[in-house]
Every structure is written in C-alpha cells, then in structure tokens.
Design a protein around this motif. Structure first.
Motif, PDB file in Angstrom:
ATOM      1  N   SER A 137       0.806  -1.214   0.000  1.00 21.57           N
ATOM      2  CA  SER A 137       0.000   0.000   0.000  1.00 21.57           C
ATOM      3  C   SER A 137       0.843   1.269   0.000  1.00 21.57           C
ATOM      4  O   SER A 137       0.342   2.348  -0.321  1.00 21.57           O
ATOM      5  CB  SER A 137      -0.938  -0.001   1.210  1.00 21.57           C
ATOM      6  N   LEU A 138       2.125   1.145   0.386  1.00 18.49           N
ATOM      7  CA  LEU A 138       3.013   2.311   0.413  1.00 18.49           C
ATOM      8  C   LEU A 138       4.171   2.149  -0.573  1.00 18.49           C
ATOM      9  O   LEU A 138       5.237   2.743  -0.386  1.00 18.49           O
ATOM     10  CB  LEU A 138       3.560   2.528   1.832  1.00 18.49           C
ATOM     11  N   TYR A 139       3.964   1.362  -1.622  1.00 19.35           N
ATOM     12  CA  TYR A 139       5.035   1.137  -2.582  1.00 19.35           C
ATOM     13  C   TYR A 139       5.521   2.475  -3.152  1.00 19.35           C
ATOM     14  O   TYR A 139       4.728   3.316  -3.570  1.00 19.35           O
ATOM     15  CB  TYR A 139       4.576   0.241  -3.735  1.00 19.35           C
ATOM     16  N   GLY A 140       6.835   2.658  -3.148  1.00 19.59           N
ATOM     17  CA  GLY A 140       7.439   3.899  -3.615  1.00 19.59           C
ATOM     18  C   GLY A 140       7.921   4.779  -2.480  1.00 19.59           C
ATOM     19  O   GLY A 140       8.726   5.687  -2.704  1.00 19.59           O
ATOM     20  N   LEU A 141       7.431   4.517  -1.268  1.00 23.10           N
ATOM     21  CA  LEU A 141       7.848   5.329  -0.128  1.00 23.10           C
ATOM     22  C   LEU A 141       9.362   5.295   0.056  1.00 23.10           C
ATOM     23  O   LEU A 141       9.978   6.302   0.417  1.00 23.10           O
ATOM     24  CB  LEU A 141       7.166   4.827   1.149  1.00 23.10           C
ATOM     25  N   GLN A 142       9.943   4.133  -0.233  1.00 21.48           N
ATOM     26  CA  GLN A 142      11.387   3.982  -0.027  1.00 21.48           C
ATOM     27  C   GLN A 142      12.214   4.840  -0.975  1.00 21.48           C
ATOM     28  O   GLN A 142      13.423   5.021  -0.762  1.00 21.48           O
ATOM     29  CB  GLN A 142      11.798   2.506  -0.138  1.00 21.48           C
ATOM     30  N   PHE A 143      11.591   5.361  -2.013  1.00 20.46           N
ATOM     31  CA  PHE A 143      12.308   6.201  -2.972  1.00 20.46           C
ATOM     32  C   PHE A 143      12.104   7.690  -2.701  1.00 20.46           C
ATOM     33  O   PHE A 143      12.676   8.533  -3.390  1.00 20.46           O
ATOM     34  CB  PHE A 143      11.854   5.876  -4.399  1.00 20.46           C
ATOM     35  N   SER A 144      11.274   8.003  -1.733  1.00 18.70           N
ATOM     36  CA  SER A 144      11.033   9.397  -1.395  1.00 18.70           C
ATOM     37  C   SER A 144      12.123   9.906  -0.451  1.00 18.70           C
ATOM     38  O   SER A 144      12.903   9.131   0.102  1.00 18.70           O
ATOM     39  CB  SER A 144       9.663   9.545  -0.721  1.00 18.70           C
ATOM     40  N   ASN A 145      12.194  11.191  -0.262  1.00 20.48           N
ATOM     41  CA  ASN A 145      13.137  11.794   0.688  1.00 20.48           C
ATOM     42  C   ASN A 145      14.560  11.248   0.513  1.00 20.48           C
ATOM     43  O   ASN A 145      15.126  10.664   1.448  1.00 20.48           O
ATOM     44  CB  ASN A 145      12.665  11.544   2.128  1.00 20.48           C
ATOM     45  N   PRO A 146      15.147  11.382  -0.660  1.00 23.54           N
ATOM     46  CA  PRO A 146      16.466  10.787  -0.906  1.00 23.54           C
ATOM     47  C   PRO A 146      17.559  11.357  -0.007  1.00 23.54           C
ATOM     48  O   PRO A 146      17.443  12.476   0.509  1.00 23.54           O
ATOM     49  CB  PRO A 146      16.735  11.123  -2.374  1.00 23.54           C
ATOM     50  N   VAL A 147      18.621  10.575   0.151  1.00 28.03           N
ATOM     51  CA  VAL A 147      19.755  10.987   0.977  1.00 28.03           C
ATOM     52  C   VAL A 147      20.481  12.159   0.321  1.00 28.03           C
ATOM     53  O   VAL A 147      20.692  12.186  -0.888  1.00 28.03           O
ATOM     54  CB  VAL A 147      20.728   9.806   1.170  1.00 28.03           C
ATOM     55  N   ASP A 148      20.855  13.124   1.137  1.00 22.76           N
ATOM     56  CA  ASP A 148      21.720  14.206   0.699  1.00 22.76           C
ATOM     57  C   ASP A 148      23.153  13.678   0.783  1.00 22.76           C
ATOM     58  O   ASP A 148      23.720  13.553   1.870  1.00 22.76           O
ATOM     59  CB  ASP A 148      21.544  15.422   1.605  1.00 22.76           C
ATOM     60  N   THR A 149      23.727  13.335  -0.352  1.00 22.60           N
ATOM     61  CA  THR A 149      25.032  12.669  -0.343  1.00 22.60           C
ATOM     62  C   THR A 149      26.140  13.570   0.180  1.00 22.60           C
ATOM     63  O   THR A 149      27.106  13.091   0.788  1.00 22.60           O
ATOM     64  CB  THR A 149      25.395  12.160  -1.744  1.00 22.60           C
ATOM     65  N   ALA A 150      26.026  14.869  -0.036  1.00 15.11           N
ATOM     66  CA  ALA A 150      27.040  15.777   0.494  1.00 15.11           C
ATOM     67  C   ALA A 150      27.043  15.754   2.015  1.00 15.11           C
ATOM     68  O   ALA A 150      28.100  15.760   2.651  1.00 15.11           O
ATOM     69  CB  ALA A 150      26.802  17.191  -0.025  1.00 15.11           C
ATOM     70  N   ALA A 151      25.843  15.723   2.603  1.00 16.41           N
ATOM     71  CA  ALA A 151      25.744  15.665   4.063  1.00 16.41           C
ATOM     72  C   ALA A 151      26.183  14.307   4.592  1.00 16.41           C
ATOM     73  O   ALA A 151      26.819  14.210   5.644  1.00 16.41           O
ATOM     74  CB  ALA A 151      24.307  15.962   4.494  1.00 16.41           C
ATOM     75  N   ALA A 152      25.856  13.254   3.856  1.00 16.53           N
ATOM     76  CA  ALA A 152      26.137  11.903   4.331  1.00 16.53           C
ATOM     77  C   ALA A 152      27.607  11.540   4.239  1.00 16.53           C
ATOM     78  O   ALA A 152      28.129  10.811   5.100  1.00 16.53           O
ATOM     79  CB  ALA A 152      25.306  10.890   3.537  1.00 16.53           C
ATOM     80  N   TYR A 153      28.280  12.029   3.202  1.00 17.23           N
ATOM     81  CA  TYR A 153      29.648  11.563   2.947  1.00 17.23           C
ATOM     82  C   TYR A 153      30.703  12.665   2.989  1.00 17.23           C
ATOM     83  O   TYR A 153      31.872  12.411   2.723  1.00 17.23           O
ATOM     84  CB  TYR A 153      29.699  10.869   1.580  1.00 17.23           C
ATOM     85  N   GLY A 154      30.292  13.873   3.331  1.00 20.02           N
ATOM     86  CA  GLY A 154      31.240  14.968   3.384  1.00 20.02           C
ATOM     87  C   GLY A 154      32.052  14.975   4.672  1.00 20.02           C
ATOM     88  O   GLY A 154      31.828  14.172   5.584  1.00 20.02           O
ATOM     89  N   GLY A 155      33.004  15.895   4.742  1.00 20.00           N
ATOM     90  CA  GLY A 155      33.777  16.071   5.964  1.00 20.00           C
ATOM     91  C   GLY A 155      34.947  15.126   6.108  1.00 20.00           C
ATOM     92  O   GLY A 155      35.237  14.312   5.227  1.00 20.00           O
ATOM     93  N   ASN A 156      35.602  15.223   7.233  1.00 16.97           N
ATOM     94  CA  ASN A 156      36.789  14.433   7.535  1.00 16.97           C
ATOM     95  C   ASN A 156      36.402  13.059   8.061  1.00 16.97           C
ATOM     96  O   ASN A 156      35.792  12.954   9.122  1.00 16.97           O
ATOM     97  CB  ASN A 156      37.632  15.174   8.567  1.00 16.97           C
ATOM     98  N   PRO A 157      36.755  11.980   7.369  1.00 17.31           N
ATOM     99  CA  PRO A 157      36.392  10.633   7.855  1.00 17.31           C
ATOM    100  C   PRO A 157      36.923  10.320   9.247  1.00 17.31           C
ATOM    101  O   PRO A 157      36.340   9.502   9.963  1.00 17.31           O
ATOM    102  CB  PRO A 157      37.026   9.701   6.803  1.00 17.31           C
ATOM    103  N   ALA A 158      37.997  10.973   9.644  1.00 20.05           N
ATOM    104  CA  ALA A 158      38.577  10.698  10.959  1.00 20.05           C
ATOM    105  C   ALA A 158      37.661  11.126  12.101  1.00 20.05           C
ATOM    106  O   ALA A 158      37.829  10.676  13.240  1.00 20.05           O
ATOM    107  CB  ALA A 158      39.931  11.397  11.099  1.00 20.05           C
ATOM    108  N   THR A 159      36.675  11.978  11.802  1.00 20.25           N
ATOM    109  CA  THR A 159      35.793  12.473  12.866  1.00 20.25           C
ATOM    110  C   THR A 159      34.446  11.747  12.918  1.00 20.25           C
ATOM    111  O   THR A 159      33.623  12.072  13.775  1.00 20.25           O
ATOM    112  CB  THR A 159      35.538  13.982  12.686  1.00 20.25           C
ATOM    113  N   VAL A 160      34.204  10.801  12.018  1.00 24.60           N
ATOM    114  CA  VAL A 160      32.893  10.146  12.014  1.00 24.60           C
ATOM    115  C   VAL A 160      32.696   9.356  13.314  1.00 24.60           C
ATOM    116  O   VAL A 160      33.626   8.745  13.837  1.00 24.60           O
ATOM    117  CB  VAL A 160      32.703   9.223  10.793  1.00 24.60           C
ATOM    118  N   GLY A 161      31.488   9.414  13.819  1.00 22.60           N
ATOM    119  CA  GLY A 161      31.172   8.701  15.048  1.00 22.60           C
ATOM    120  C   GLY A 161      31.610   9.407  16.308  1.00 22.60           C
ATOM    121  O   GLY A 161      31.382   8.904  17.412  1.00 22.60           O
TER     122      GLY A 161
END
Length: 271
Positions: A137-161
């Motif tokens: 009944s909600l098919y397609g919901l998983q494709f909505s609100n896509p990830v902002d890749t700049a926010a998700a993968y930006g910055g210094n990896p040494a600081t993640v977490g």
C-alpha cells in the motif's frame, strides 16, 4: 573617519552580531525567527554512546556485531552519531549512513498519536508479486526523501562517530524500511525526533534500538497508537512467524525474520 572611531564601530558591530548569534543558539531560533528545534531535549553524543554500548552488551540476537547509532530532531537534523566499537572500523562502515536513514524515516513517519518503526514499513513498500499482485500500500515510499550525499559523505572521515561527526547539524534524509529506526517520545508523549541503529541483522538493529530508546528514557509511548497489535509495545517489529500469519491488524506491517531473531514480545514494555 578617525581610525580609533572606526575600530570602535567595528568592535561594537562584532559584539552585536555575536550577541544575536548567541541568542539564536540559546532560544533555538535562526536568523529568520523560525523555530529550528535544534537538538534541545535530545541526548548528546556521550549519552547516545553510553546507551548504545549498554544495549549492544545486553542484546544477544543477530551476530553480536558492533553498531552505529544516529539521533535526529523533529526536523530531521542530525544531533548525534556514535558507534559501539573501539574505533570506527569495528562496525560496518556502510551502516553509519543507514543508521541516519533509519532515524530520519522513523521521525518522518511517526506522529504524536501514531508510532511507526522502520521495521513496520517493510511489507507496505514491497512491489508486486504472485502473492501480492497489487504490491504494498506504500510502494514507492522507499524512494522518497532521498539521501543528501554531500551531508552523508562529506567532511573528515577521521571524525565520524565522534562528537564532531560531519553529519551533525545536517539533514541527511533517506528512508530505510527494515528494523532499526524508532521515534523518540518525551514525558509529554510527544515525538521529539528519532534514533536509528545499523550494524547487524535488521532484527538485531530493531532490538538494540528499542533498548537504546529505553536507556535514554525516551520510550514514553503508553497510549500512543501503533500497528504491532501490542498496546504495550505499539511500534514493535512484527514477524509472521510469531503472529501465525493470520488475517489480523498486523497484516501488511511485517518484516521477515533474521538469523537468531529473538522474540519481539521479550522486549521491555513502553512507559
């Protein structure tokens, strides 16, 4: 203009701007005067990490792997990111962003009167099949609100977490539709954000997210509606194997079981 006078004007202007900035931070409002929610009332990095470590140590489902956890506020802004291992490589690197997606999805689709975990969304978003010719009944919901890749993968990896994870303060977005994301409810039974966990089976992710929420004291859902069929655990994950695959209100909200799943009825009741 006299040099001394110019310096005084510049100093006064700097102090004025600093005061405005401090006020904007203190009262949770931006320069446009609109409420940003910020992260007030939500756990900080140290609190999230402590709650996560306790949950990982207490739960024995799944493969007993280390986990990532993310908290977002009601606007979907990331407030804290933590991992349970000794260093960032002790848990699946890909699970960091997944944990943020789960937090975003649980927050985005939960209300004060209706709590939905990410595990509750699995069946409803499936496509057509022989068993379900019309699809979910909600098919397609998983494709909505896509990830902002700049926010998700930006910055210094040494600081993640860490307390300085690059995702903090950003809106990563994303919709993830298997176990591990839960809305957070304060003592007034209002949604104030969500937590997402990833790093093991989706079932273990849900179980440990449940314990993290309890450890943080943000499981105030008594009386809040849900689709689990259990009023004492309204947004609990649903498995056909534990519900007999019967035609009851939980049909359409299930997720498949996992390796070493555990019984969802053994999770603590909400407050």
């Amino acid at each position: 203009m006299h040099k001394v006078t110019l310096i005084k004007i510049l100093v006064a202007s700097t102090l004025l701007v600093s005061g405005i900035s401090a006020q904007a931070t203190d009262d949770g409002r931006g320069f446009d005067g609109k409420s940003s929610n910020s992260c007030k009332g939500l756990p900080n990095h140290a609190q999230l990490k402590a709650a996560l470590n306790s949950a990982v140590n207490a739960d024995t489902t799944g493969f007993n792997l280390n986990m990532w956890a993310t908290i977002v506020d009601r606007d979907g802004v990331v407030c804290a990111v933590a991992y349970s291992g000794s260093e960032r490589g002790d848990q699946w690197p890909g699970s960091r962003v997944i944990s943020a997606q789960k937090a975003n999805a649980a927050n985005a689709f939960s209300l004060n009167g209706l709590a939905l975990s990410t595990g509750n969304l699995y069946s409803a978003v499936q496509g057509t099949s022989g068993a379900s010719p019309l699809g979910g009944s909600l098919y397609g919901l998983q494709f909505s609100n896509p990830v902002d890749t700049a926010a998700a993968y930006g910055g210094n990896p040494a600081t993640v977490g860490t307390n300085f994870d690059p995702m903090v303060g950003t809106r990563v977005g994303g919709v993830n539709v298997f176990g591990g994301g839960l809305a957070l409810y304060n003592s007034a039974r209002k949604v104030i954000g969500a937590v997402g966990l990833s790093g093991d089976t989706s079932c273990a992710d849900h179980n440990q997210a449940w314990l993290v929420r309890k450890n943080l004291g943000l499981d105030n859902l008594a009386g809040v509606g849900g689709v689990s069929g259990d009023a004492t655990r309204p947004d609990n994950i649903v498995y056909d194997s534990f519900n007999g695959n019967s035609n009851n209100i939980t049909d359409g909200w299930e997720q498949p079981t996992c390796a070493n799943t555990g019984n969802p009825a053994s999770l603590p009741v909400v407050k």
